[in-house]
Design a protein around this motif. Structure first.
Motif, PDB file in Angstrom:
ATOM      1  N   ILE A 186       0.697  -1.254   0.125  1.00 30.48           N
ATOM      2  CA  ILE A 186      -0.006  -0.121   0.158  1.00 30.48           C
ATOM      3  C   ILE A 186       0.792   1.294   0.206  1.00 30.48           C
ATOM      4  CG2 ILE A 186      -1.733   1.262   1.257  1.00 30.48           C
ATOM      5  CD1 ILE A 186      -2.663  -1.427  -0.044  1.00 30.48           C
ATOM      6  N   LEU A 187       1.914   1.338   0.715  1.00 29.95           N
ATOM      7  CA  LEU A 187       2.989   2.413   0.768  1.00 29.95           C
ATOM      8  C   LEU A 187       3.268   2.615  -0.406  1.00 29.95           C
ATOM      9  CD1 LEU A 187       4.686   1.665   4.191  1.00 29.95           C
ATOM     10  CD2 LEU A 187       3.069   3.607   3.676  1.00 29.95           C
ATOM     11  N   ASP A 188       4.104   1.584  -1.313  1.00 24.23           N
ATOM     12  CA  ASP A 188       4.329   1.692  -2.674  1.00 24.23           C
ATOM     13  C   ASP A 188       3.341   2.621  -3.621  1.00 24.23           C
ATOM     14  OD1 ASP A 188       6.796   0.739  -1.812  1.00 24.23           O
ATOM     15  OD2 ASP A 188       6.622  -0.976  -2.509  1.00 24.23           O
ATOM     16  N   GLU A 189       1.960   1.828  -3.582  1.00 20.93           N
ATOM     17  CA  GLU A 189       0.998   2.431  -4.277  1.00 20.93           C
ATOM     18  C   GLU A 189       0.783   3.781  -4.110  1.00 20.93           C
ATOM     19  OE1 GLU A 189      -3.867   1.432  -4.111  1.00 20.93           O
ATOM     20  OE2 GLU A 189      -2.433  -0.123  -3.848  1.00 20.93           O
ATOM     21  N   LEU A 190       0.857   4.350  -2.884  1.00 18.64           N
ATOM     22  CA  LEU A 190       0.556   5.785  -2.668  1.00 18.64           C
ATOM     23  C   LEU A 190       1.663   6.475  -3.099  1.00 18.64           C
ATOM     24  CD1 LEU A 190      -1.049   5.141   0.912  1.00 18.64           C
ATOM     25  CD2 LEU A 190      -2.250   5.980  -0.928  1.00 18.64           C
ATOM     26  N   LEU A 191       3.068   6.202  -2.751  1.00 18.86           N
ATOM     27  CA  LEU A 191       4.048   6.972  -2.941  1.00 18.86           C
ATOM     28  C   LEU A 191       4.217   7.102  -4.542  1.00 18.86           C
ATOM     29  CD1 LEU A 191       6.381   5.754  -0.329  1.00 18.86           C
ATOM     30  CD2 LEU A 191       5.239   7.943  -0.357  1.00 18.86           C
ATOM     31  N   GLN A 192       3.853   6.165  -5.309  1.00 16.52           N
ATOM     32  CA  GLN A 192       3.950   6.147  -6.568  1.00 16.52           C
ATOM     33  C   GLN A 192       3.104   7.224  -7.512  1.00 16.52           C
ATOM     34  OE1 GLN A 192       2.111   2.678  -8.640  1.00 16.52           O
ATOM     35  NE2 GLN A 192       3.344   2.986 -10.512  1.00 16.52           N
ATOM     36  N   VAL A 193       2.231   7.642  -6.765  1.00 19.81           N
ATOM     37  CA  VAL A 193       1.274   8.782  -7.566  1.00 19.81           C
ATOM     38  C   VAL A 193       1.419  10.122  -6.691  1.00 19.81           C
ATOM     39  CG1 VAL A 193      -0.139   7.334  -8.723  1.00 19.81           C
ATOM     40  CG2 VAL A 193      -0.908   7.926  -6.421  1.00 19.81           C
ATOM     41  N   ALA A 194       1.921  10.067  -5.433  1.00 20.79           N
ATOM     42  CA  ALA A 194       1.956  11.313  -4.247  1.00 20.79           C
ATOM     43  C   ALA A 194       2.160  12.573  -5.066  1.00 20.79           C
ATOM     44  CB  ALA A 194       2.732  10.782  -3.236  1.00 20.79           C
ATOM     45  N   ASP A 195       3.454  12.578  -5.700  1.00 21.52           N
ATOM     46  CA  ASP A 195       4.024  13.587  -6.258  1.00 21.52           C
ATOM     47  C   ASP A 195       3.040  14.349  -7.502  1.00 21.52           C
ATOM     48  OD1 ASP A 195       4.753  11.725  -7.942  1.00 21.52           O
ATOM     49  OD2 ASP A 195       6.817  12.760  -8.580  1.00 21.52           O
ATOM     50  N   LYS A 196       2.479  13.283  -7.992  1.00 21.92           N
ATOM     51  CA  LYS A 196       1.444  13.777  -9.301  1.00 21.92           C
ATOM     52  C   LYS A 196       0.138  14.361  -8.763  1.00 21.92           C
ATOM     53  CE  LYS A 196       3.355  10.286 -12.150  1.00 21.92           C
ATOM     54  NZ  LYS A 196       3.345   9.012 -13.062  1.00 21.92           N
ATOM     55  N   VAL A 197      -0.096  14.157  -7.566  1.00 19.73           N
ATOM     56  CA  VAL A 197      -1.421  14.664  -6.730  1.00 19.73           C
ATOM     57  C   VAL A 197      -1.221  15.889  -6.013  1.00 19.73           C
ATOM     58  CG1 VAL A 197      -3.382  14.120  -5.476  1.00 19.73           C
ATOM     59  CG2 VAL A 197      -2.612  12.398  -6.963  1.00 19.73           C
ATOM     60  N   THR A 198      -0.014  15.858  -5.220  1.00 17.38           N
ATOM     61  CA  THR A 198      -0.063  16.781  -4.068  1.00 17.38           C
ATOM     62  C   THR A 198      -0.130  18.294  -4.551  1.00 17.38           C
ATOM     63  OG1 THR A 198       2.318  16.395  -4.453  1.00 17.38           O
ATOM     64  CG2 THR A 198       1.154  15.373  -2.492  1.00 17.38           C
ATOM     65  N   PRO A 199       0.515  18.692  -5.936  1.00 18.31           N
ATOM     66  CA  PRO A 199       0.326  19.894  -6.419  1.00 18.31           C
ATOM     67  C   PRO A 199      -1.045  20.681  -6.456  1.00 18.31           C
ATOM     68  CG  PRO A 199       1.736  18.627  -7.802  1.00 18.31           C
ATOM     69  CD  PRO A 199       0.960  17.850  -7.091  1.00 18.31           C
ATOM     70  N   PHE A 200      -2.130  19.648  -6.425  1.00 19.29           N
ATOM     71  CA  PHE A 200      -3.406  20.296  -6.565  1.00 19.29           C
ATOM     72  C   PHE A 200      -4.133  20.355  -5.225  1.00 19.29           C
ATOM     73  CE2 PHE A 200      -2.434  17.895 -10.550  1.00 19.29           C
ATOM     74  CZ  PHE A 200      -2.680  18.727 -11.322  1.00 19.29           C
ATOM     75  N   ILE A 201      -3.609  20.039  -4.216  1.00 19.04           N
ATOM     76  CA  ILE A 201      -4.048  19.990  -2.905  1.00 19.04           C
ATOM     77  C   ILE A 201      -4.390  21.372  -2.402  1.00 19.04           C
ATOM     78  CG2 ILE A 201      -3.867  19.416  -0.474  1.00 19.04           C
ATOM     79  CD1 ILE A 201      -2.206  16.877  -1.358  1.00 19.04           C
ATOM     80  N   ASP A 202      -5.608  21.613  -1.712  1.00 15.15           N
ATOM     81  CA  ASP A 202      -6.038  22.890  -1.303  1.00 15.15           C
ATOM     82  C   ASP A 202      -6.973  22.691  -0.322  1.00 15.15           C
ATOM     83  OD1 ASP A 202      -6.172  25.547  -0.866  1.00 15.15           O
ATOM     84  OD2 ASP A 202      -6.098  26.047  -3.020  1.00 15.15           O
ATOM     85  N   ARG A 203      -7.483  23.824   0.493  1.00 11.99           N
ATOM     86  CA  ARG A 203      -8.615  23.805   1.218  1.00 11.99           C
ATOM     87  C   ARG A 203      -9.854  24.303   0.485  1.00 11.99           C
ATOM     88  NH1 ARG A 203      -4.856  26.713   3.559  1.00 11.99           N
ATOM     89  NH2 ARG A 203      -6.028  28.520   3.526  1.00 11.99           N
ATOM     90  N   VAL A 204     -10.502  23.155  -0.163  1.00 13.05           N
ATOM     91  CA  VAL A 204     -11.582  23.531  -0.737  1.00 13.05           C
ATOM     92  C   VAL A 204     -12.762  24.595  -0.419  1.00 13.05           C
ATOM     93  CG1 VAL A 204     -13.547  22.659  -2.192  1.00 13.05           C
ATOM     94  CG2 VAL A 204     -11.394  21.847  -2.497  1.00 13.05           C
ATOM     95  N   TRP A 205     -12.929  24.136   1.032  1.00 10.85           N
ATOM     96  CA  TRP A 205     -13.986  25.151   1.597  1.00 10.85           C
ATOM     97  C   TRP A 205     -13.458  26.433   1.741  1.00 10.85           C
ATOM     98  CZ3 TRP A 205     -12.567  27.952   5.829  1.00 10.85           C
ATOM     99  CH2 TRP A 205     -11.258  27.570   6.482  1.00 10.85           C
TER     100      TRP A 205
END
Length: 432
Positions: free
Chosen positions: A188-207
């Motif tokens: 599971i850790l490998d699965e998450l770390l494989q895509v983490a850097d592709k997703v994190t740039p979009f993270i925000d406080r949507v509210w």
């Protein structure tokens, strides 16, 4: 300017894609507020066809901000794949155009596997839910069980091992019970770390983003997945999805607060369809159902599954008008009824010898509900491509007026073909 929630008033597949696309062209912000990648929108912009299942419809519009709210469960690998597909079609997706709620829940491979194992194990008649097998339900279970991995965790890898251990303490126990092999934490850790850097740039406080845009007077469009009759509370339980799909979820699933919603547009098909298992009182297992399915091209955008088809059920839509607080409807696929000599509309049910004007909550009573129909004369002329009331056959107008009267809500838009411009605008939801 009004903030608008779009909700499917039936079991989904009502043609939300075209309507949402029509609205998103004029919206400043488009928000996805529930569900996962188990439902989709088909958008036709010019000569290009876009198929979306997770990204908000505004993503194909320059100058429109797209937000994925906390009410959505996100498969990060599918998200990355969908972004890559759109970019191959010439759509630039940057953090300036897409933001993802930091507190949204992630779908993992173990969720998909559990989904499939459960459906395979449901061998008794009536026990299969008819899920898409994409892990949506198990991910929501982990969310309410307070053991989920969330989007924000991708930005904090050091915290992941403890969270994964907690998650697997639950899932490996389930897998042992299903005689499946246990999952190692590193998988599971490998699965998450494989895509983490592709997703994190979009993270925000949507509210917070929504509150800022609301303060500026931006036009905000909220879109969900599925339809209101698949709501976990108000739908045909247990043959439902795993989230709330009624319009009220737009507030909870995005963080804007109920005061930020001005208009609820219910997308309503001129007949009725559903995918998967569960009750369907007006289903036509005959040449009528076959005709509706073939002429309406009733196959799922995401799964390709054939949809079950039947007559318009005013009881169900009337109920959704109430549970979602629908202000007006967008009536779609009227042209599919062209050329039919006679049309039927369900106005009530007979359940155990009693006439009722609502769908009972009981699973058994839902299965025993027999539709009560009113007959209407059909029309031979075409409605396809009509852009004004004057273009419609007289009987088609009568049909629309009858629908309005029976469901207790006016038609705000009337769609007469898949083409975006083939729309009769009665009331602009953004100008409530």
């Amino acid at each position: 300017m009004a903030n608008v929630v779009v909700v499917g008033s039936q079991w989904g597949d009502e043609g939300k894609g075209k309507i949402v696309d029509w609205l998103s062209e004029r919206a400043d912000v488009v928000v996805r507020y529930q569900g996962g990648h188990n439902a989709g929108h088909t958008l036709v912009v010019g000569e290009t066809v876009y198929k979306l299942s997770l990204l908000p419809s505004g993503i194909v519009r320059e100058g429109t901000l797209s937000l994925i709210g906390n009410g959505v469960v996100i498969d990060p690998h599918h998200l990355v794949k969908e972004i890559a597909t759109l970019e191959s079609q010439g759509v630039s997706i940057t953090p300036e155009r897409l933001r993802i709620a930091d507190n949204a829940t992630l779908i993992l491979s173990l969720h998909r596997e559990l989904d499939g194992m459960r459906e395979s194990a449901a061998t008794q008649t009536g026990t299969k839910i008819g899920t898409t097998g994409r892990g949506i339900g198990p991910a929501y279970e982990d969310k309410v069980g307070r053991r989920a991995i969330r989007v924000m965790d991708l930005a904090n890898p050091a915290t992941l091992p403890a969270k994964v251990d907690r998650l697997l303490a639950h899932h490996n126990a389930l897998r042992r019970g299903l005689e499946a092999s246990e999952i190692q934490p590193q998988t599971i850790l490998d699965e998450l770390l494989q895509v983490a850097d592709k997703v994190t740039p979009f993270i925000d406080r949507v509210w917070q983003v929504l509150d800022d845009h609301r303060a500026k007077g931006s036009r905000i469009l909220f879109e969900g997945a599925q339809g209101a009759l698949l709501d976990i509370d108000h739908g045909t339980y247990p043959f439902v999805t795993s989230s709330n799909t009624v319009a009220g979820q737009a507030s909870t699933g995005s963080g804007i607060g109920p005061g930020g919603i001005d208009y609820v547009l219910g997308i309503t098909k001129a007949y009725t369809t559903r995918v998967g298992e569960g009750p369907f009182p007006t289903e036509q297992l005959n040449e009528v159902g076959q005709h509706l399915g073939e002429k309406g091209h009733e196959f799922g955008v995401v799964t390709g599954r054939k949809r079950r088809c039947g007559w318009f059920d005013a009881v169900l839509v009337r109920q959704t008008v109430k549970t979602s607080g629908i202000t007006g409807i967008a009536l779609t696929k009227l042209d599919v009824l062209d050329g039919m000599d006679e049309l039927m509309i369900c106005t009530g049910y007979e359940v155990d010898g009693e006439v009722v004007d609502y769908l009972p909550a009981s699973q058994g009573q839902q299965a025993r509900a027999k539709p009560i129909y009113t007959r209407m004369e059909g029309w031979s002329d075409t409605t396809a491509g009509a852009r004004s009331w004057a273009d419609l056959p007289a009987q088609a107008v009568k049909y629309v007026r009858q629908v309005e009267e029976l469901i207790g809500a006016p038609v705000a838009l009337l769609s007469t073909s898949p083409q975006r411009d083939d729309t009769i605008l009665v009331h602009d939801p953004f100008k409530d």
